[in-house]
Design a protein around this motif. Sequence first.
Motif, PDB file in Angstrom:
ATOM      1  N   MET A 155       0.838  -1.200   0.000  1.00  0.00           N
ATOM      2  CA  MET A 155       0.000   0.000   0.000  1.00  0.00           C
ATOM      3  C   MET A 155       0.883   1.265   0.000  1.00  0.00           C
ATOM      4  N   ILE A 156       0.539   2.189  -0.865  1.00  0.00           N
ATOM      5  CA  ILE A 156       1.304   3.450  -0.894  1.00  0.00           C
ATOM      6  C   ILE A 156       0.354   4.644  -0.728  1.00  0.00           C
ATOM      7  N   PHE A 157       0.943   5.772  -0.452  1.00  0.00           N
ATOM      8  CA  PHE A 157       0.190   7.017  -0.251  1.00  0.00           C
ATOM      9  C   PHE A 157      -0.330   7.489  -1.614  1.00  0.00           C
ATOM     10  N   SER A 158      -1.648   7.695  -1.723  1.00  0.00           N
ATOM     11  CA  SER A 158      -2.230   8.072  -3.019  1.00  0.00           C
ATOM     12  C   SER A 158      -1.654   9.393  -3.511  1.00  0.00           C
ATOM     13  N   LYS A 159      -1.347   9.449  -4.826  1.00  0.00           N
ATOM     14  CA  LYS A 159      -0.811  10.718  -5.355  1.00  0.00           C
ATOM     15  C   LYS A 159      -1.900  11.784  -5.467  1.00  0.00           C
ATOM     16  N   ASN A 180      -2.782   0.248  13.709  1.00  0.00           N
ATOM     17  CA  ASN A 180      -3.478  -0.511  12.670  1.00  0.00           C
ATOM     18  C   ASN A 180      -4.871   0.010  12.352  1.00  0.00           C
ATOM     19  N   GLU A 181      -5.549   0.447  13.416  1.00  0.00           N
ATOM     20  CA  GLU A 181      -6.909   0.955  13.191  1.00  0.00           C
ATOM     21  C   GLU A 181      -6.861   2.186  12.268  1.00  0.00           C
ATOM     22  N   PHE A 182      -5.909   3.068  12.554  1.00  0.00           N
ATOM     23  CA  PHE A 182      -5.744   4.288  11.745  1.00  0.00           C
ATOM     24  C   PHE A 182      -5.366   3.914  10.305  1.00  0.00           C
ATOM     25  N   LYS A 183      -4.480   2.947  10.199  1.00  0.00           N
ATOM     26  CA  LYS A 183      -4.013   2.529   8.868  1.00  0.00           C
ATOM     27  C   LYS A 183      -5.178   1.959   8.051  1.00  0.00           C
ATOM     28  N   LEU A 231      -4.531   5.467   1.404  1.00  0.00           N
ATOM     29  CA  LEU A 231      -3.446   4.498   1.153  1.00  0.00           C
ATOM     30  C   LEU A 231      -3.997   3.512   0.129  1.00  0.00           C
ATOM     31  N   ILE A 232      -3.247   3.295  -0.933  1.00  0.00           N
ATOM     32  CA  ILE A 232      -3.835   2.535  -2.043  1.00  0.00           C
ATOM     33  C   ILE A 232      -2.855   1.521  -2.633  1.00  0.00           C
ATOM     34  N   ASN A 233      -3.432   0.612  -3.395  1.00  0.00           N
ATOM     35  CA  ASN A 233      -2.666  -0.259  -4.264  1.00  0.00           C
ATOM     36  C   ASN A 233      -2.609   0.473  -5.613  1.00  0.00           C
ATOM     37  N   GLN A 234      -1.415   0.715  -6.109  1.00  0.00           N
ATOM     38  CA  GLN A 234      -1.269   1.624  -7.253  1.00  0.00           C
ATOM     39  C   GLN A 234      -2.021   1.137  -8.503  1.00  0.00           C
ATOM     40  N   ALA A 235      -1.926  -0.189  -8.764  1.00  0.00           N
ATOM     41  CA  ALA A 235      -2.589  -0.721  -9.964  1.00  0.00           C
ATOM     42  C   ALA A 235      -4.105  -0.536  -9.852  1.00  0.00           C
ATOM     43  N   GLU A 236      -4.631  -0.775  -8.640  1.00  0.00           N
ATOM     44  CA  GLU A 236      -6.083  -0.606  -8.424  1.00  0.00           C
ATOM     45  C   GLU A 236      -6.476   0.858  -8.622  1.00  0.00           C
ATOM     46  N   GLU A 237      -5.625   1.744  -8.109  1.00  0.00           N
ATOM     47  CA  GLU A 237      -5.953   3.164  -8.221  1.00  0.00           C
ATOM     48  C   GLU A 237      -5.923   3.627  -9.680  1.00  0.00           C
TER      49      GLU A 237
END
Length: 442
Positions: free
Chosen positions: A1-5, A51-54, A63-69
């Motif tokens: 998971m990465i920070f959405s652009k 974890n709850e915050f995440k 926070l996203i999966n880049q391919a999905e985004e």
Amino acid sequence: MIFSKYNITSGIRDSENYFIVNLLSGNADILTPEDAEKIRAAREGKDIIDNEFKNDLIDKGYLINQAEESKEYRRKYLDFLDSRDKDEIQIFFVTNYSCNFACHYCYQDQYDHPSNKLSREVVDAFFDYVNKEFAARKKYITIFGGEPLLNTPVQKDIIGYIIQKSNEAGLSLCFVTNGYFLEEYIPLLKKGDIREIQVTLDGTESVHNNRRFLKGGGGTFEKIVKGIDKSLEKGININLRMVVDKKNIDNLADLSRLAMEKGWTASPLFKTQLGRNYELHHCQSSPDKLFDRISLYEKIYEMIKIHPHILDFHKPAYSVSKYLEENGELPGPLFDSCPACKTEWAFDYTGNIYSCTATVGKTDESLGTFYPSVTRKEEIIDNWESRDVTSIAECRDCSVQLACGGGCGSVAKNRTGNICSPDCRPVKELMELGFSQYFRSI
Ligand code: SF4
Ligand code: SF4
């Protein structure tokens, strides 16, 4: 998971809190300084221990999966194109460039125009073109100038003919006018399906009269105000535009008070807009008196602190902030903020076709003709039509692209010579003000 652009985060003005907005996932949150610190860490690629915050950040698409985004981006882009194809088109028609006013900031004064008058033959050709070219689209017409509502028998006759043709075509009409002869035109306007009349008032009497006076001199305030009163009385929608720069902005509070005292702001037929006086076409005589976009909104934000009644007259958008407050949700992603050649076109009495009101009358920017014959510069039209944040190289990696939409194509072209270049909007800074203005109590 990465920070959405597409995450937009910053501090809220006059507050210790922060905001995060993501127009792709459609989420917005106010953050405490502690949560903002965790977000900062996530942006730097650090793992979030809480974890709850995440999980909350994942659920909300921060926070996203880049391919999905990327898939989601493409899906929403196609939806955007689809819905824009169904949007209504605003078709401007300039009946004349002449005017009875000599406003000191008018940009049309530098245009050279043939002095021929608009004929019924040209009006017929305009309606033929519109009915054929935009046959399948919802549309309405906005009559523009110069000043279209001039008080001469010839002008009244041609405006009457345009109203008749609009009625035959089942189209509603807007007028953009300086408002001086509004009252004289009301009986004629009542014959059409009038959506709204846009009238400019730059302040209370002395401020307005100092900026918007008759050719040859003479105040215009009193007559305009009477025209607004009479229009509202007769059930005609009024969109009051105040053109602002550093010379008249301080009068905003007084004009707001006047509109309240006259009962305008209580009318459902009344709305307002603030137009920023800016250097669209040529240098103003005093450019130091002009605001840039952010300095104007900073000024209004500060004025509202002292004169909160301004909000009864005009609520600034501050990018998506006002929309969020009024609707409880974000607008859809804005892949394109320039309607030129998509949901806006402009035509004039000389038979020329233009992209929009920013280019109309600049003969070197004509996109073709509807009279005496139909011609179209398809390559340039394609260029305008293709302009959005996916076709402007600079916008593709910009984090605020879905709130900005690439800005104005005409401003961009004036600056770079290229339609498909950016006209950057101070989105983050506007949201800093907007979250403070509309969500301070949260
Ligand atoms: S070029 Fe500028 S003024 Fe014209 S439609 Fe686009 S945004 Fe509006
Ligand atoms: S015009 Fe500028 S601010 Fe707007 S999306 Fe493009 S690069 Fe970003």
